[in-house]
Motif scaffolding. Sequence first.
Motif, PDB file in Angstrom:
ATOM      1  N   ALA A  15       0.855  -1.187   0.000  1.00 26.19           N
ATOM      2  CA  ALA A  15       0.000   0.000   0.000  1.00 26.19           C
ATOM      3  C   ALA A  15       0.894   1.240   0.000  1.00 26.19           C
ATOM      4  N   GLY A  16       0.585   2.168  -0.885  1.00 25.55           N
ATOM      5  CA  GLY A  16       1.364   3.392  -1.038  1.00 25.55           C
ATOM      6  C   GLY A  16       2.357   3.353  -2.181  1.00 25.55           C
ATOM      7  N   ASP A  17       2.625   2.146  -2.721  1.00 24.32           N
ATOM      8  CA  ASP A  17       3.558   2.020  -3.845  1.00 24.32           C
ATOM      9  C   ASP A  17       2.943   2.533  -5.142  1.00 24.32           C
ATOM     10  N   LYS A  18       3.829   2.920  -6.059  1.00 21.87           N
ATOM     11  CA  LYS A  18       3.453   3.245  -7.425  1.00 21.87           C
ATOM     12  C   LYS A  18       3.954   2.124  -8.331  1.00 21.87           C
ATOM     13  N   LEU A  19       3.401   2.043  -9.523  1.00 24.33           N
ATOM     14  CA  LEU A  19       3.793   1.032 -10.496  1.00 24.33           C
ATOM     15  C   LEU A  19       4.255   1.726 -11.767  1.00 24.33           C
ATOM     16  N   THR A  20       5.424   1.351 -12.246  1.00 23.31           N
ATOM     17  CA  THR A  20       5.950   1.904 -13.484  1.00 23.31           C
ATOM     18  C   THR A  20       5.730   0.899 -14.604  1.00 23.31           C
ATOM     19  N   VAL A  63       5.319   4.984 -18.176  1.00 20.67           N
ATOM     20  CA  VAL A  63       4.303   5.721 -17.437  1.00 20.67           C
ATOM     21  C   VAL A  63       4.269   5.164 -16.014  1.00 20.67           C
ATOM     22  N   THR A  64       4.212   6.056 -15.028  1.00 18.41           N
ATOM     23  CA  THR A  64       4.079   5.635 -13.630  1.00 18.41           C
ATOM     24  C   THR A  64       2.655   5.922 -13.177  1.00 18.41           C
ATOM     25  N   ILE A  65       2.017   4.918 -12.554  1.00 16.53           N
ATOM     26  CA  ILE A  65       0.658   5.071 -12.046  1.00 16.53           C
ATOM     27  C   ILE A  65       0.660   4.802 -10.549  1.00 16.53           C
ATOM     28  N   GLY A  66      -0.257   5.419  -9.858  1.00 15.45           N
ATOM     29  CA  GLY A  66      -0.353   5.222  -8.418  1.00 15.45           C
ATOM     30  C   GLY A  66      -0.255   6.541  -7.691  1.00 15.45           C
TER      31      GLY A  66
END
Length: 91
Positions: A15-20, A63-66
């Motif tokens: 929880a709190g991570d972003k995904l590239t 693209v980074t999402i999150g």
Amino acid sequence: LTATRFAPDVVALHAGDKLTLVDDAPVPHTITNGTWSADNRPVPGVEPGALVINNVELNHNTVTIGPFTTPGTYHLYCIIHPGMILTISVL
């Protein structure tokens, strides 16, 4: 991402991570919430608690999402390539 699939197609995040998302192939992708059915029909939808991803365009870029804030299992798919599904487990 390869030309027709996520690689890997299952990821675990905290929880709190972003995904590239890295599109390694010069092939366009449009990523959104949902999945593909067993017979390759699109099944759009946002699971409760999921980060809303709405038609994110990739074409040989990154693209980074999150951040992904709510624990659960979520699905993203490419609306262009049947069967191209990413499962995200947020711990």
